[in-house]
Design an enzyme around this catalytic site. Structure first.
Site, PDB file in Angstrom:
ATOM      1  N   HIS A  46      -0.820   2.805   9.747  1.00 44.88           N
ATOM      2  CA  HIS A  46      -1.305   2.030   8.606  1.00 44.88           C
ATOM      3  C   HIS A  46      -0.329   0.930   8.185  1.00 44.88           C
ATOM      4  O   HIS A  46       0.513   1.138   7.327  1.00 44.88           O
ATOM      5  CB  HIS A  46      -1.555   3.028   7.453  1.00 44.88           C
ATOM      6  CG  HIS A  46      -2.263   2.454   6.281  1.00 44.88           C
ATOM      7  ND1 HIS A  46      -3.033   1.315   6.341  1.00 44.88           N
ATOM      8  CD2 HIS A  46      -2.336   2.865   4.994  1.00 44.88           C
ATOM      9  CE1 HIS A  46      -3.532   1.069   5.147  1.00 44.88           C
ATOM     10  NE2 HIS A  46      -3.117   1.985   4.307  1.00 44.88           N
TER      11      HIS A  46
ATOM     12  N   CYS B 210      -2.751  13.385   7.991  1.00 44.19           N
ATOM     13  CA  CYS B 210      -2.300  12.247   7.177  1.00 44.19           C
ATOM     14  C   CYS B 210      -2.046  11.030   8.063  1.00 44.19           C
ATOM     15  O   CYS B 210      -1.580  11.163   9.186  1.00 44.19           O
ATOM     16  CB  CYS B 210      -0.986  12.593   6.476  1.00 44.19           C
ATOM     17  SG  CYS B 210      -1.078  14.028   5.395  1.00 44.19           S
ATOM     18  N   SER B 211      -2.308   9.854   7.525  1.00 39.44           N
ATOM     19  CA  SER B 211      -1.914   8.635   8.229  1.00 39.44           C
ATOM     20  C   SER B 211      -0.450   8.367   7.925  1.00 39.44           C
ATOM     21  O   SER B 211       0.098   8.884   6.960  1.00 39.44           O
ATOM     22  CB  SER B 211      -2.760   7.448   7.794  1.00 39.44           C
ATOM     23  OG  SER B 211      -2.462   7.081   6.466  1.00 39.44           O
TER      24      SER B 211
ATOM     25  N   CYS C  17      -4.076  -1.374   0.257  1.00 38.23           N
ATOM     26  CA  CYS C  17      -4.583  -1.116   1.608  1.00 38.23           C
ATOM     27  C   CYS C  17      -5.891  -1.849   1.891  1.00 38.23           C
ATOM     28  O   CYS C  17      -6.346  -1.884   3.033  1.00 38.23           O
ATOM     29  CB  CYS C  17      -4.766   0.376   1.823  1.00 38.23           C
ATOM     30  SG  CYS C  17      -3.404   1.337   1.168  1.00 38.23           S
TER      31      CYS C  17
END
Lengths: 376, 142
Positions: free
Chosen positions: A326, A200-201, A81
């Site tokens: 994301h 949460c993403s 990430c």
């Protein structure tokens, strides 16, 4: 003497489930936007990096070829990430050393639904072979420890998510733009205690792009670029005498310290912050690790509204990972773009008041982490 | 073994632990650097502290304390464990932290600081019918 480095241009696609859009299409959109934002064309770019994690080989070549074929070196960069910001750091170090004057980073990702594939079974870590560590668990285990140690309440983690969703509702590039009450967030489906679904993403598709330039060359295009005045990238660090950490974590405090030293800027000077809120509890931990409050105080810091757009340290003003979604190789570029727009006073409805002039960034993934400091 | 019928049991991943007896007993394999004395889990082949390659295997303690945990309501499709389950970190007496499945608790009873013991469980079978064993911790039996 190192050359000074600036961010000359930024661009990004809308993030989301962009079914039917190719990597090349997304890379072209974000890349052209960043080049135009910088006031340059592809012929001015001397070196390129493509950050992505799950795309096929040749992705960097294919994406950059959309913009031009000038023979420059284009290299793929993967740090989970934290890929995009690590690529920007590589470019910044080359420019600072005088090797080049202008670089382009394109981050691009099309994410699978659900989990992330791991490659050959023999290389799978034990936690994944057995299934004992779903990704939210990494943050949930730390959240439970934080609650036990410091009396942090689940509401504090929910508050960070509530703010993220509210900020994201003002961001046309965000995947999720609905606003939720604290109660709705607390009562949404439990994922890993104490983290609920709305804390949460989620995976998304998207691309982002960043033009990095020497300050000297940038004078041809602008008299007020966003300067990159400090940076540090790192991966997990073993320290004798400290307990081992079985969770994949970046040495955030160490990286932040290096960036404060390099930039001569202190936490008190920072007017706006982007941090890696893959799960909303991370905002609490990272405010502490980056030095904005003492260990144990991050929860109240958030609860009291200090990370709101009009708070002491406006944090993830674009909705962060929680609201933006994301696309892992593109997330870092989204963070840089938001800070750039904020420092230029061009962030529209979510603009931080008072002409913010110092911005800090933290981006991490599976152990790798990057911290940056910007001024204007 | 009853009926003399014993399935072969092997670790789901090598180098993490050794199975003994019938395959439901064993220990986690730590590695100790002969040069500087640091102990690691999982086993390392190069010391993370002094970079020596002189590493010896040492059995780790089978008892520890829960350092933190979560109750996972989500998991991986097809994984050995199905949600909900408790997963967390157990700290051994030598301060090594082990990421592990934790079982034997009602979800409202699991507590940080509780003493737990190592045991082994069947996480699956391979193509040859061998049982793939994994480790976990559960409450110390009084």
């Amino acid at each position: 003497m190192q050359k000074e480095v600036v961010i000359l241009g930024v661009g990004m696609t809308k993030f989301g489930r962009l079914t039917g859009r190719t990597l090349a299409h997304m890379a072209r959109e974000a890349g052209l936007m960043a080049l135009k934002d910088a006031g340059v064309n592809y012929g001015d770019i001397q070196v390129g990096f493509c950050s992505h994690c799950l795309q096929p080989l040749g992705t960097g070549m294919e994406c950059f070829a959309q913009l031009g074929m000038t023979g420059i070196p284009v290299t793929n960069v993967e740090v989970a990430c934290a890929s995009h910001t690590r690529a920007v750091i590589l470019a910044a170090e080359m420019i600072a050393a005088g090797a080049y004057d202008m670089a382009l980073v394109i981050g691009v990702e099309k994410m699978p639904r659900g989990g992330i594939p791991w490659g050959d079974r023999s290389d799978m870590p034990y936690e994944y072979l057995t299934g004992i560590l779903p990704m939210p668990g990494v943050y949930a285990i730390q959240a439970v420890e934080h609650m036990h140690k410091y009396g942090t309440k689940p509401e504090y983690f929910a508050k960070a998510a509530e703010k993220a969703h509210r900020n994201g509702s003002l961001n046309p590039n965000a995947t999720y733009r609905d606003v939720y009450t604290l109660e709705e967030i607390m009562n949404s489906r439990m994922i890993c205690q104490p983290l609920t679904m709305l804390m949460c993403s989620a995976n998304a598709d998207g691309a982002s792009a960043t033009v990095i330039c020497s300050k000297k060359r940038a004078r041809r295009y602008t008299n007020k670029p966003m300067r990159l005045v400090g940076w540090a990238g790192g991966n997990p660090m073993y320290v004798k005498g400290k307990p081992n950490n079985p969770l994949p974590e970046a040495p955030n405090e160490y990286l932040a310290k290096k960036v404060y030293e390099m930039s001569g800027i202190e936490p008190n000077d920072v007017k706006i912050l982007q941090l890696h809120d893959a799960f909303s509890a991370a905002e609490v931990f990272l405010l502490e690790e980056l030095g904005f409050c003492l260990h144990g105080e991050g929860g109240l810091f958030v609860w009291e509204g200090k990370t709101e757009i009009n708070g002491k340290v406006p944090t993830n003003t674009d909705g962060g990972l929680i609201s933006c979604g994301h696309p892992i190789g593109a997330t870092g570029g989204r963070m840089i773009a938001e800070l750039c727009w904020q420092l230029r006073g061009a962030a529209g409805k979510r603009q931080v008041p008072g002409n913010p002039d110092v911005a800090m960034l933290h981006n991490q993934g599976l152990g790798g982490g990057n911290v940056m400091m910007f001024t204007i | 073994m009853p009926n003399g019928e014993m399935k072969k049991r092997i670790p789901i991943k090598n180098i993490l632990f050794k199975l003994t007896g019938d395959g439901y007993d064993g220990y986690l394999i730590g590695s100790r650097c002969k040069a500087c004395g640091e102990i690691f889990f999982p086993k390392r082949f190069v010391c993370a502290n002094c970079f020596s390659e002189e590493i010896e295997e040492v059995p780790l303690d089978k008892m520890g304390k829960i350092l933190s945990y979560t109750i996972a309501q989500t998991g991986f499709p097809g994984a050995s464990v199905t949600p909900p389950f408790i997963t967390g970190i157990v700290e051994l007496p030598n301060k090594l932290q082990i990421l592990t499945l934790i079982t034997g608790y009602d979800f409202d009873k699991v507590k940080i600081g509780s003493e737990v013991n190592l045991y082994f469980w069947k996480a699956g079978e391979d193509d040859e019918g061998r049982e793939l064993m994994a480790y976990a911790f559960r409450p110390t039996q009084k």
